[in-house]
Write a protein that holds these residues in place. Structure first.
Motif, PDB file in Angstrom:
ATOM      1  N   GLU A  89      27.078 -62.280  -7.575  1.00 23.19           N
ATOM      2  CA  GLU A  89      27.593 -61.599  -6.385  1.00 23.19           C
ATOM      3  C   GLU A  89      29.107 -61.499  -6.471  1.00 23.19           C
ATOM      4  O   GLU A  89      29.762 -62.281  -7.164  1.00 23.19           O
ATOM      5  N   GLN A 125      31.687 -67.623  -6.401  1.00 17.40           N
ATOM      6  CA  GLN A 125      30.758 -66.603  -6.869  1.00 17.40           C
ATOM      7  C   GLN A 125      29.522 -67.251  -7.475  1.00 17.40           C
ATOM      8  O   GLN A 125      29.630 -68.126  -8.323  1.00 17.40           O
ATOM      9  N   TYR A 159      23.213 -65.922  -6.056  1.00 20.04           N
ATOM     10  CA  TYR A 159      22.612 -65.569  -4.777  1.00 20.04           C
ATOM     11  C   TYR A 159      23.523 -65.899  -3.612  1.00 20.04           C
ATOM     12  O   TYR A 159      23.077 -66.099  -2.507  1.00 20.04           O
ATOM     13  N   ASN A 160      24.795 -65.986  -3.885  1.00 17.91           N
ATOM     14  CA  ASN A 160      25.710 -66.332  -2.816  1.00 17.91           C
ATOM     15  C   ASN A 160      27.113 -65.906  -3.205  1.00 17.91           C
ATOM     16  O   ASN A 160      27.476 -65.938  -4.370  1.00 17.91           O
ATOM     17  N   HIS A 216      31.065 -66.375  -1.450  1.00 19.84           N
ATOM     18  CA  HIS A 216      31.952 -66.716  -0.345  1.00 19.84           C
ATOM     19  C   HIS A 216      33.323 -66.146  -0.651  1.00 19.84           C
ATOM     20  O   HIS A 216      33.962 -66.551  -1.615  1.00 19.84           O
ATOM     21  N   HIS A 270      24.781 -57.373  -3.757  1.00 16.17           N
ATOM     22  CA  HIS A 270      23.515 -58.082  -3.951  1.00 16.17           C
ATOM     23  C   HIS A 270      22.958 -57.654  -5.304  1.00 16.17           C
ATOM     24  O   HIS A 270      22.278 -56.637  -5.393  1.00 16.17           O
ATOM     25  N   SER A 275      21.691 -59.906   5.041  1.00 12.50           N
ATOM     26  CA  SER A 275      20.991 -61.127   5.445  1.00 12.50           C
ATOM     27  C   SER A 275      21.478 -61.558   6.819  1.00 12.50           C
ATOM     28  O   SER A 275      22.500 -61.063   7.311  1.00 12.50           O
ATOM     29  N   ILE A 309      22.800 -64.346   7.449  1.00 10.91           N
ATOM     30  CA  ILE A 309      24.106 -64.989   7.221  1.00 10.91           C
ATOM     31  C   ILE A 309      25.199 -63.924   7.143  1.00 10.91           C
ATOM     32  O   ILE A 309      26.279 -64.081   7.710  1.00 10.91           O
ATOM     33  N   ASP A 310      24.910 -62.827   6.442  1.00 12.92           N
ATOM     34  CA  ASP A 310      25.880 -61.724   6.358  1.00 12.92           C
ATOM     35  C   ASP A 310      26.300 -61.274   7.760  1.00 12.92           C
ATOM     36  O   ASP A 310      27.476 -61.064   8.046  1.00 12.92           O
ATOM     37  N   GLN A 327      28.415 -63.869   9.649  1.00 17.89           N
ATOM     38  CA  GLN A 327      29.797 -63.904   9.161  1.00 17.89           C
ATOM     39  C   GLN A 327      30.629 -62.754   9.725  1.00 17.89           C
ATOM     40  O   GLN A 327      31.803 -62.928  10.047  1.00 17.89           O
TER      41      GLN A 327
END
Ligand SMILES: [Zn+2]
Length: 166
Positions: free
Chosen positions: A44, A74, A77-78, A80, A107, A115, A117-118, A121
């Protein structure tokens, strides 16, 4: 909402179903995003969207993106996004009449659907006083070279607004 790729020769336009929120993703910014996604695959990656608003304030013009801040984390699957150097970049573009407009991320080899979470945020970022952007845009790129797909959302008053490609 899904499409092809190669070098994009035109800007991409998006708007919500009530035609209140409009986004003009300039081809240079799109091509920059795709360049970073292709290079990062299968990991990602992401950073921020920069641009301006039309004179009548109805359209957000995404003109450029920043490289991912150095303190970003990085993974497959994640992702930040860090913030190192970001405020300095935003101060610089401010002098050119450009502003923070939101976020993009990738993605890898998957759907660009955001998601939970997206979304959470983005709600938090909309309240970040340093970013001065109460209605941030989220662009997610999914897929891979030869088969990219995109989702564009806008977050206003703690609500997610889906923007459709015109
Ligand atoms: Zn995501």
């Amino acid at each position: 909402m899904w499409w092809w790729i190669r070098e994009k020769m035109d800007n991409l336009f998006f708007q919500d179903k009530n035609q209140i929120y409009k986004v003009n993703l300039h081809k240079e910014a799109y091509n920059q995003i795709i360049y970073y996604c292709d290079r990062a695959n299968p990991y990602e990656i992401g950073s921020v969207l920069i641009g301006n608003y039309s004179l009548n304030q109805t359209t957000a013009n995404i003109l450029q993106i920043t490289p991912p801040p150095k303190d970003s984390i990085q993974a497959k699957y994640n992702f930040h996004r860090g913030s190192s150097g970001l405020i300095k970049v935003l101060d610089t573009v401010w002098n050119q009449g450009q502003y923070y407009l939101g976020e993009w991320h990738y993605h890898p080899n998957m759907s660009s659907f955001p998601s939970s979470i997206d979304k959470k945020q983005m709600m938090i970022l909309s309240q970040d006083k340093r970013l001065k952007c109460p209605e941030p845009i989220l662009i997610i790129i999914g897929g891979h070279k030869g088969n990219w797909n995109i989702n564009v959302r806008l977050f206003a008053n703690n609500k997610e607004i889906i923007l459709y490609n015109l």
